[in-house]
Design a protein around this motif. Structure first.
Motif, PDB file in Angstrom:
ATOM      1  N   ASN A 169      -5.247   9.248   2.759  1.00 22.31           N
ATOM      2  CA  ASN A 169      -6.278   9.827   1.903  1.00 22.31           C
ATOM      3  C   ASN A 169      -6.151  11.341   1.841  1.00 22.31           C
ATOM      4  O   ASN A 169      -6.291  11.945   0.776  1.00 22.31           O
ATOM      5  CB  ASN A 169      -7.681   9.453   2.407  1.00 22.31           C
TER       6      ASN A 169
ATOM      7  N   GLY B 225     -15.145  10.882  -0.339  1.00 23.28           N
ATOM      8  CA  GLY B 225     -16.105   9.818  -0.078  1.00 23.28           C
ATOM      9  C   GLY B 225     -15.513   8.651   0.702  1.00 23.28           C
ATOM     10  O   GLY B 225     -16.203   8.023   1.509  1.00 23.28           O
ATOM     11  N   ARG B 226     -14.250   8.364   0.485  1.00 19.65           N
ATOM     12  CA  ARG B 226     -13.597   7.272   1.216  1.00 19.65           C
ATOM     13  C   ARG B 226     -13.506   7.580   2.707  1.00 19.65           C
ATOM     14  O   ARG B 226     -13.504   6.673   3.535  1.00 19.65           O
ATOM     15  CB  ARG B 226     -12.190   7.028   0.665  1.00 19.65           C
ATOM     16  N   MET B 227     -13.404   8.858   3.032  1.00 19.33           N
ATOM     17  CA  MET B 227     -13.283   9.255   4.438  1.00 19.33           C
ATOM     18  C   MET B 227     -14.641   9.430   5.120  1.00 19.33           C
ATOM     19  O   MET B 227     -14.724   9.387   6.341  1.00 19.33           O
ATOM     20  CB  MET B 227     -12.479  10.552   4.542  1.00 19.33           C
ATOM     21  N   GLN B 228     -15.672   9.627   4.351  1.00 21.59           N
ATOM     22  CA  GLN B 228     -16.982   9.948   4.903  1.00 21.59           C
ATOM     23  C   GLN B 228     -17.507   8.949   5.934  1.00 21.59           C
ATOM     24  O   GLN B 228     -18.020   9.370   6.974  1.00 21.59           O
ATOM     25  CB  GLN B 228     -17.996  10.150   3.777  1.00 21.59           C
TER      26      GLN B 228
ATOM     27  N   LYS C  11       0.827  -1.200   0.000  1.00 19.81           N
ATOM     28  CA  LYS C  11       0.000   0.000   0.000  1.00 19.81           C
ATOM     29  C   LYS C  11       0.865   1.255   0.000  1.00 19.81           C
ATOM     30  O   LYS C  11       0.559   2.215  -0.681  1.00 19.81           O
ATOM     31  CB  LYS C  11      -0.929   0.033   1.215  1.00 19.81           C
TER      32      LYS C  11
ATOM     33  N   SER D   9     -13.876  11.201  -4.858  1.00 21.53           N
ATOM     34  CA  SER D   9     -13.651   9.822  -4.443  1.00 21.53           C
ATOM     35  C   SER D   9     -12.924   9.760  -3.105  1.00 21.53           C
ATOM     36  O   SER D   9     -13.309   9.007  -2.213  1.00 21.53           O
ATOM     37  CB  SER D   9     -12.845   9.073  -5.511  1.00 21.53           C
ATOM     38  N   HIS D  10     -11.904  10.575  -2.953  1.00 22.34           N
ATOM     39  CA  HIS D  10     -11.142  10.549  -1.698  1.00 22.34           C
ATOM     40  C   HIS D  10     -11.916  11.179  -0.549  1.00 22.34           C
ATOM     41  O   HIS D  10     -11.773  10.724   0.596  1.00 22.34           O
ATOM     42  CB  HIS D  10      -9.758  11.164  -1.897  1.00 22.34           C
TER      43      HIS D  10
ATOM     44  N   ALA E   7      -4.823   5.479   7.573  1.00 23.20           N
ATOM     45  CA  ALA E   7      -5.583   5.465   6.316  1.00 23.20           C
ATOM     46  C   ALA E   7      -6.135   6.856   6.007  1.00 23.20           C
ATOM     47  O   ALA E   7      -6.103   7.298   4.852  1.00 23.20           O
ATOM     48  CB  ALA E   7      -6.711   4.450   6.390  1.00 23.20           C
TER      49      ALA E   7
END
Length: 153
Positions: free
Chosen positions: A68, A48-51, A2, A45-46, A64
């Motif tokens: 982000n 949204g990944r944290m939401q 990662k 997108s990024h 993580a």
């Protein structure tokens, strides 16, 4: 793995940022529109990944979130190069105010950049409540710009 992927993405995006800051030339005005739309899509997108973490629907993984936010910070500098003078004639959701009120559009960018700086600091702090507040400020700056400079879909 990662970490390696993150480094590769960050380096690629940093190179794009550098090219964008050099007033990148687009072959066609449509290319400028696609460029800025792509950058905004990735930013969304990024966010949204944290939401789910922000809403308390997923566990807080500070590493993580920090990763982000680092990518989001890089992305946040990209779309502005795509608002070229010749791209205003291309059909998109950008309102003519982007060009007719350039000072207002720049002020909205500056507000967003300030909110991003606070989001980076909040992610670095590891404090979830600070992160939530800073994330909200970034979202509010996005919404304010969309309300003023983006046509409704």
């Amino acid at each position: 793995m990662k970490t390696l992927s993150l480094i590769a993405v960050t380096c690629s995006l940093a190179g794009s940022l550098w090219a964008g800051s050099a007033h990148a030339q687009f072959a066609k005005p449509e290319d400028a529109v696609k460029y800025r739309q792509s950058a905004f899509t990735l930013m969304g997108s990024h966010m949204g990944r944290m939401q789910p973490v922000i809403k308390g629907q997923a566990p807080y993984d500070a590493a993580a979130i920090k990763a982000n936010v680092a990518i989001l910070k890089t992305l946040s500098g990209l779309p502005w190069a795509g608002f070229t003078a010749d791209s205003k004639s291309v059909s998109s959701s950008a309102k003519p105010d982007v060009w007719s009120d350039a000072a207002g559009f720049k002020a909205a960018q500056d507000k967003f950049n300030g909110a991003m700086t606070k989001l980076v600091a909040a992610a670095d702090s590891g404090d979830l409540e600070k992160l939530r507040a800073a994330y909200g400020d970034v979202g509010a700056s996005c919404k304010a710009c969309h309300d003023t400079f983006r046509a409704k879909k």
